[in-house]
Enzyme design. Structure first.
Site, PDB file in Angstrom:
ATOM      1  N   HIS A 166       0.824  -1.205   0.000  1.00 35.58           N
ATOM      2  CA  HIS A 166       0.000   0.000   0.000  1.00 35.58           C
ATOM      3  C   HIS A 166       0.871   1.274   0.000  1.00 35.58           C
ATOM      4  O   HIS A 166       0.793   2.093  -0.903  1.00 35.58           O
ATOM      5  CB  HIS A 166      -0.885   0.041   1.250  1.00 35.58           C
ATOM      6  CG  HIS A 166      -1.821  -1.116   1.404  1.00 35.58           C
ATOM      7  ND1 HIS A 166      -2.948  -1.280   0.626  1.00 35.58           N
ATOM      8  CD2 HIS A 166      -1.798  -2.157   2.260  1.00 35.58           C
ATOM      9  CE1 HIS A 166      -3.593  -2.374   1.009  1.00 35.58           C
ATOM     10  NE2 HIS A 166      -2.918  -2.936   1.992  1.00 35.58           N
TER      11      HIS A 166
HETATM   12  O1  RIB Z   1      -5.019   0.460   4.529  1.00 37.86           O
HETATM   13  C1  RIB Z   1      -3.628   0.430   4.329  1.00 37.86           C
HETATM   14  C2  RIB Z   1      -2.941   1.415   5.231  1.00 37.86           C
HETATM   15  O2  RIB Z   1      -3.187   1.066   6.570  1.00 37.86           O
HETATM   16  C3  RIB Z   1      -1.409   1.415   5.104  1.00 37.86           C
HETATM   17  O3  RIB Z   1      -0.938   2.697   5.400  1.00 37.86           O
HETATM   18  C4  RIB Z   1      -0.961   0.386   6.124  1.00 37.86           C
HETATM   19  O4  RIB Z   1       0.175   0.879   6.856  1.00 37.86           O
HETATM   20  C5  RIB Z   1      -2.159   0.188   7.030  1.00 37.86           C
HETATM   21  O5  RIB Z   1      -1.900   0.531   8.288  1.00 37.86           O
END
Ligand code: RIB
Ligand code: CA
Length: 309
Positions: free
Chosen positions: A238
Site C-alpha cells: 500500500h
Molecule cells: O489500509 C492500508 C494502510 O493502513 C497502510 O498505510 C498500512 O500501513 C495500514 O496501516
C-alpha cells in the site's frame, strides 16, 4: 537530475517500512524528514519504529520527529495487530542509532515547507496534516504536492466501507481533502495491484544484508496476515505506492476526481466517495488508477539491493 524534496508522514507499520526504505534508497528523492503519527500502533511505537527504519537504512542525517498522538475523530477499537504488537513484525531490535528529534513533528513540517518546495508523502492517518493546516492557516498553498495512501473507491479493508488510514481519523481526512493543495490519492483499488510474493521475500533474504534480512523478516507475519485475510501470502505494498508515484511520475496512471469523506456513520465512518465524473477531469485532486506490478517489483528489488549493510 533535480531531486524532489520529500517529507514522509507515517505510522510504521510494515508496509510503511518498505516505503521508507524505498524512498531513502532512491536518488530521485531528497527525504528531509520522517514524521510519525498515531495509527497502526500508538505514537510512541510508531516514532520508535520510524527511528528503527531510518537507522536500519544508515541515514542518521534524516530527522525523525513525532506528531500527533490522538486522532481528531473519536478513537475506535484496539491497536491493530496486523503489523505485530510493536508495529514492525515483532523482531528483536536494539536501541536505534537515530534519536528522536525533539521538535514537534507538525511544527517541523511547517518549518521545512517554509524553507523550500516540499512534497508530503502521507502513508498513515492524516491527523498531522490536519493539525498542520489548522495550526498554520494558508500553509497548504505553499506545499508542492501531497501524496496520500488512503481511501477506497469500492470496498474498504478495516470495514466494508472504509480503508484504515481514513477510518482511523475521518475528521482529519475531511479537513485535508477540503484544503486547497494538490493531492494525489492512492486508494486500495490501486494499491491492491502492487504486492510482493514469497519469491521476493527469498530474494531479500538472499541479499545477505541486514536490510534484506530484516525487511523479509518483518514481512513474514504480514504475509501470514494476508493469507488469513485474503487467502494469499502476497503482501500488498500500500504505502510504497505513494513513494513510487513521486520517484517515478510515469509509473502510476491517475485521473481527476473529487473526494468526499464520511466522518460519522454506524457503518460508513471513513468511507471515501471518489467522484470521477468528467466535470472533475482537471481537478487538482488526482486518484491513482493503475500500476504495473512487475515494473514495481523490479524497481523495489533494485533499490533495496543498493543497501550495502
Ligand atoms: O489500509 C492500508 C494502510 O493502513 C497502510 O498505510 C498500512 O500501513 C495500514 O496501516
Ligand atoms: Ca501506513
Amino acid at each position: 537530475m533535480a531531486r524532489t524534496r520529500v517529507l514522509i508522514d507515517t505510522d510504521p507499520g510494515v508496509d510503511d517500512a518498505v516505503a521508507i526504505l524505498l524512498a531513502l534508497a532512491s536518488p530521485e528523492l531528497d527525504v528531509v524528514a520522517v514524521v510519525a503519527v498515531n495509527g497502526n500502533v500508538s505514537l510512541d511505537k510508531t516514532a520508535l519504529n520510524a527511528r528503527r527504519i531510518v537507522a536500519l537504512a544508515g541515514r542518521d542525517d534524516v530527522p525523525v520527529a513525532a506528531g500527533c498522538a490522538q486522532p481528531l475523530s473519536e478513537p475506535l477499537g484496539e491497536e491493530s495487530i496486523v503489523h505485530g504488537h510493536d508495529g514492525l513484525g515483532d523482531l528483536e531490535w536494539g536501541e536505534p542509532a537515530v534519536a528522536l528529534d525533539p521538535r514537534d513533528g507538525v511544527d517541523l513540517t511547517a518549518a521545512l515547507i517554509d524553507e523550500a518546495p516540499l512534497t508530503i508523502v502521507a502513508i498513515g492517518p492524516l491527523t498531522n496534516l490536519a493539525a498542520l493546516v489548522e495550526r498554520y492557516p494558508g500553509i497548504e498553498r505553499r506545499v508542492q504536492r501531497v501524496v496520500v495512501m488512503g481511501g477506497a473507491s469500492f470496498h474498504g479493508n478495516v470495514t466494508p466501507a472504509a480503508e484504515f488510514n481514513i477510518w482511523t481519523d475521518p475528521a482529519a481526512a475531511r479537513r485535508v481533502f477540503d484544503a486547497s493543495w494538490p493531492i494525489t490519492l492512492m486508494p486500495l483499488d490501486l494499491t491492491h495491484q502492487a504486492y510482493l510474493n514469497d519469491e521476493d521475500l527469498a530474494y531479500l533474504r538472499g541479499l545477505g544484508t541486514e536490510v534484506g534480512r530484516r525487511t523479509a523478516a518483518m514481512l513474514e507475519p504480514y504475509a501470514q496476515f494476508h493469507e488469513r485475510w485474503y487467502g494469499s501470502r502476497d503482501v500488498i505494498m500500500h504505502d510504497a505506492m505513494a513513494v513510487y508515484d513521486v520517484l517515478d511520475p510515469s509509473a502510476i496512471t491517475n485521473q481527476g476526481a473529487r473526494v468526499a469523506v464520511e466522518v460519522d456513520g454506524v457503518y460508513s465512518r471513513g468511507a471515501t466517495f471518489i467522484d470521477r465524473r468528467r466535470e472533475h477531469t482537471e481537478s487538482p485532486v488526482r486518484v491513482g488508477v493503475s500500476v504495473d506490478n512487475e515494473r514495481f517489483r523490479s524497481l523495489l528489488r533494485e533499490r533495496l539491493a543498493t543497501y550495502r549493510h
